[in-house]
Design a protein around this motif. Structure first.
Motif, PDB file in Angstrom:
ATOM      1  N   ALA A  11       0.763  -1.193  -0.022  1.00  0.00           N
ATOM      2  CA  ALA A  11       0.004  -0.145  -0.021  1.00  0.00           C
ATOM      3  C   ALA A  11       0.796   1.327  -0.045  1.00  0.00           C
ATOM      4  N   GLY A  12       2.025   1.154   0.661  1.00  0.00           N
ATOM      5  CA  GLY A  12       2.808   2.383   0.927  1.00  0.00           C
ATOM      6  C   GLY A  12       3.338   2.767  -0.503  1.00  0.00           C
ATOM      7  N   ALA A  13       3.892   1.610  -1.152  1.00  0.00           N
ATOM      8  CA  ALA A  13       4.436   1.593  -2.435  1.00  0.00           C
ATOM      9  C   ALA A  13       3.675   2.249  -3.323  1.00  0.00           C
ATOM     10  N   LEU A  14       2.461   1.835  -3.578  1.00  0.00           N
ATOM     11  CA  LEU A  14       1.200   2.256  -4.252  1.00  0.00           C
ATOM     12  C   LEU A  14       1.082   3.876  -4.134  1.00  0.00           C
ATOM     13  N   ALA A  15       1.009   3.985  -2.909  1.00  0.00           N
ATOM     14  CA  ALA A  15       0.767   5.456  -2.505  1.00  0.00           C
ATOM     15  C   ALA A  15       1.709   6.249  -2.878  1.00  0.00           C
ATOM     16  N   GLY A  16       3.062   5.907  -3.077  1.00  0.00           N
ATOM     17  CA  GLY A  16       4.172   6.666  -3.449  1.00  0.00           C
ATOM     18  C   GLY A  16       4.066   6.716  -4.800  1.00  0.00           C
ATOM     19  N   LEU A  17       3.897   5.692  -5.562  1.00  0.00           N
ATOM     20  CA  LEU A  17       3.737   5.742  -6.918  1.00  0.00           C
ATOM     21  C   LEU A  17       2.539   6.819  -7.423  1.00  0.00           C
ATOM     22  N   ALA A  18       1.308   6.689  -6.589  1.00  0.00           N
ATOM     23  CA  ALA A  18       0.292   7.491  -7.072  1.00  0.00           C
ATOM     24  C   ALA A  18       0.780   9.003  -6.860  1.00  0.00           C
ATOM     25  N   LEU A  19       1.519   9.073  -5.820  1.00  0.00           N
ATOM     26  CA  LEU A  19       2.265  10.517  -5.495  1.00  0.00           C
ATOM     27  C   LEU A  19       2.936  11.195  -6.569  1.00  0.00           C
ATOM     28  N   ALA A  20       3.802  10.197  -6.987  1.00  0.00           N
ATOM     29  CA  ALA A  20       4.501  10.577  -8.216  1.00  0.00           C
ATOM     30  C   ALA A  20       4.129  10.701  -9.447  1.00  0.00           C
ATOM     31  N   PHE A  21       2.989   9.926  -9.836  1.00  0.00           N
ATOM     32  CA  PHE A  21       2.215  10.213 -11.056  1.00  0.00           C
ATOM     33  C   PHE A  21       1.601  11.516 -10.875  1.00  0.00           C
ATOM     34  N   GLN A  22       1.008  11.985  -9.677  1.00  0.00           N
ATOM     35  CA  GLN A  22       0.197  13.120  -9.370  1.00  0.00           C
ATOM     36  C   GLN A  22       1.203  14.182  -9.807  1.00  0.00           C
ATOM     37  N   SER A  23       2.461  14.095  -9.082  1.00  0.00           N
ATOM     38  CA  SER A  23       3.208  15.214  -9.197  1.00  0.00           C
ATOM     39  C   SER A  23       3.910  15.469 -10.593  1.00  0.00           C
ATOM     40  N   GLN A  24       3.901  14.525 -11.132  1.00  0.00           N
ATOM     41  CA  GLN A  24       4.238  14.509 -12.578  1.00  0.00           C
ATOM     42  C   GLN A  24       3.301  15.122 -13.376  1.00  0.00           C
ATOM     43  N   GLY A  25       2.059  14.690 -13.080  1.00  0.00           N
ATOM     44  CA  GLY A  25       0.822  15.325 -13.679  1.00  0.00           C
ATOM     45  C   GLY A  25       0.987  16.838 -13.634  1.00  0.00           C
ATOM     46  N   ALA A  26       1.066  17.230 -12.314  1.00  0.00           N
ATOM     47  CA  ALA A  26       1.051  18.645 -11.923  1.00  0.00           C
ATOM     48  C   ALA A  26       2.165  19.205 -12.646  1.00  0.00           C
ATOM     49  N   ALA A  27       3.080  18.699 -12.605  1.00  0.00           N
ATOM     50  CA  ALA A  27       4.321  19.575 -12.965  1.00  0.00           C
ATOM     51  C   ALA A  27       4.006  19.756 -14.753  1.00  0.00           C
ATOM     52  N   ALA A  28       3.723  18.639 -15.316  1.00  0.00           N
ATOM     53  CA  ALA A  28       3.133  18.756 -16.612  1.00  0.00           C
ATOM     54  C   ALA A  28       2.147  19.934 -16.818  1.00  0.00           C
ATOM     55  N   GLN A  29       1.398  19.684 -15.991  1.00  0.00           N
ATOM     56  CA  GLN A  29       0.260  20.848 -16.211  1.00  0.00           C
ATOM     57  C   GLN A  29       0.782  22.446 -15.978  1.00  0.00           C
ATOM     58  N   ASP A  30       1.758  22.382 -14.993  1.00  0.00           N
ATOM     59  CA  ASP A  30       2.174  23.589 -14.566  1.00  0.00           C
ATOM     60  C   ASP A  30       3.339  24.268 -15.610  1.00  0.00           C
ATOM     61  N   TYR A  31       3.674  23.196 -16.489  1.00  0.00           N
ATOM     62  CA  TYR A  31       4.992  23.380 -17.529  1.00  0.00           C
ATOM     63  C   TYR A  31       4.504  24.668 -18.414  1.00  0.00           C
ATOM     64  N   PRO A  32       5.390  25.644 -18.431  1.00  0.00           N
ATOM     65  CA  PRO A  32       6.573  26.029 -17.672  1.00  0.00           C
ATOM     66  C   PRO A  32       6.255  26.698 -16.562  1.00  0.00           C
ATOM     67  N   SER A  33       7.093  26.413 -15.448  1.00  0.00           N
ATOM     68  CA  SER A  33       6.864  27.112 -14.247  1.00  0.00           C
ATOM     69  C   SER A  33       7.943  27.809 -14.019  1.00  0.00           C
ATOM     70  N   ARG A  34       9.165  27.998 -14.856  1.00  0.00           N
ATOM     71  CA  ARG A  34      10.228  28.729 -14.484  1.00  0.00           C
ATOM     72  C   ARG A  34      10.760  28.925 -15.886  1.00  0.00           C
ATOM     73  N   PRO A  35      11.892  29.989 -15.947  1.00  0.00           N
ATOM     74  CA  PRO A  35      12.384  30.531 -17.397  1.00  0.00           C
ATOM     75  C   PRO A  35      12.987  29.169 -18.058  1.00  0.00           C
ATOM     76  N   ILE A  36      13.022  29.188 -19.439  1.00  0.00           N
ATOM     77  CA  ILE A  36      13.532  27.945 -20.198  1.00  0.00           C
ATOM     78  C   ILE A  36      14.731  28.398 -21.007  1.00  0.00           C
ATOM     79  N   THR A  37      15.694  27.758 -20.939  1.00  0.00           N
ATOM     80  CA  THR A  37      17.116  27.848 -21.529  1.00  0.00           C
ATOM     81  C   THR A  37      16.938  27.501 -23.057  1.00  0.00           C
TER      82      THR A  37
END
Ligand code: MLT
Length: 330
Positions: A11-37
């Protein structure tokens, strides 16, 4: 391990995975959240820099984050391309590659540290850049016919500028020299921005360069233009004949500049970047600036990652043939 603690672990591992996916999803949604080189593999002021700034400026408005240009020079653009290949593939480092760095260099650098087709994510072509044969202002020949005779007769006394081995100005003048059967001294620079200064100053005799860097100089009378390497004349230089008109039909040379990201850059980021390029190339001001400099703006159909990927393959083959048949360096 008891079944209860096993369940807890899973259960802990799955929660961790879900969190990772969630933050990846959030990161993707927020992209870009800072200047791009955006890495430009040549000196500021040259054609690749100018195109990157014109399109990049509009993209930054669409993306809501600044696009910061970083000029990294050396080895005909392959130094910067290697750096871009090894950059973090999170969508915050991009490179403007071109016909030289992402095609012709394959045949010129046996130990090239990157593969243009497999180490980068293609985003979109930015602009086609017809190539022009140029001479210093007081160069003797007055037209292409005289240029051919003069260069053939004096090649051992002449020097030719370019932006480093594998650059557009290098390989297109290799094509020209091949056609003429000459092998003048070559003078490398960190870009055709500085090479153009040397041509205007009369320190070098001739050069091949992308039209974007040439229009103001030819219109200003500070250099001589002999011909453009495309089938049709360019609307930005209507008085400049094509190489075919001038008696050199084999000098077919149109380069291109395009946007790439390191391999593995997330698809949502690539999609947003492509959409921002497409929007920029539809913008009236961007189009006016690019067209005034003689660029060829890709059609909507040509602004896809797939189109760029196939262009890289096609051009790698084409320029490998040109390079193999060119006079080998002394
Ligand atoms: C530049 O921006 O200086 C050019 O793209 C260099 C070249 O490839 O000739």
């Amino acid at each position: 391990m008891s079944s209860m603690s096993l369940l807890k672990t899973i259960a802990g591992a799955l929660a961790g995975l879900a969190l990772a996916f969630q933050s990846q999803g959030a990161a993707a949604q927020d992209y870009p959240s800072r200047p791009i080189t955006l890495i430009v593999p040549f000196a500021a002021g040259g054609p690749t820099d100018v195109i990157s700034r014109i399109v990049g400026e509009h993209m930054s408005r669409t993306l809501g984050q600044q696009i910061v240009i970083e000029n990294i020079v050396g080895a005909g653009g392959t130094t910067a391309s290697t750096k871009a290949k090894n950059a973090t593939n999170d969508g915050y480092t991009l490179i403007t590659g071109h016909m030289g760095t992402h095609a012709a260099s394959v045949a010129l650098y046996p130990n090239l540290a990157y593969n243009p087709s497999t180490d980068f994510e293609p985003i979109s072509i930015l602009a086609g850049t017809p190539v022009v044969i140029l001479g210093k202002k007081d160069f003797e020949p007055k037209d292409l016919k005289e240029f051919v005779t003069y260069v053939k007769g004096n090649a051992d006394k002449l020097n030719m500028a370019h932006a480093g081995v594998g650059s557009v100005s290098h390989v297109t003048c290799l094509l020209l020299n091949s056609i003429l059967g000459v092998d003048p001294v070559q003078v490398p620079f960190n870009g055709t921005g500085p090479a153009m200064n040397a041509l205007v100053g009369g320190q070098v005799d001739y050069m091949c360069d992308q039209i974007v860097n040439v229009v103001p100089q030819i219109n200003g009378g500070t250099i001589k233009g002999y011909a453009v390497g495309t089938a049709e004349r360019n609307p930005a230089l209507p008085n400049l004949p094509t190489a075919k008109e001038g008696g050199l039909p084999d000098f077919e040379a149109q380069a291109w500049n395009a946007l790439f990201a390191p391999k593995g850059t997330p698809k949502p980021a690539l999609d947003k970047l492509n959409a921002a390029v497409v929007k920029a190339l539809d913008d009236e001001t961007v189009r006016k600036r690019l067209l005034e400099l003689g660029s060829v703006i890709p059609t909507k159909e040509q602004r896809t990652p797939q189109e760029l990927a196939s262009l890289v393959k096609k051009e790698t083959e084409r320029w490998s043939k040109v390079i193999k048949s060119a006079p080998q360096p002394k």
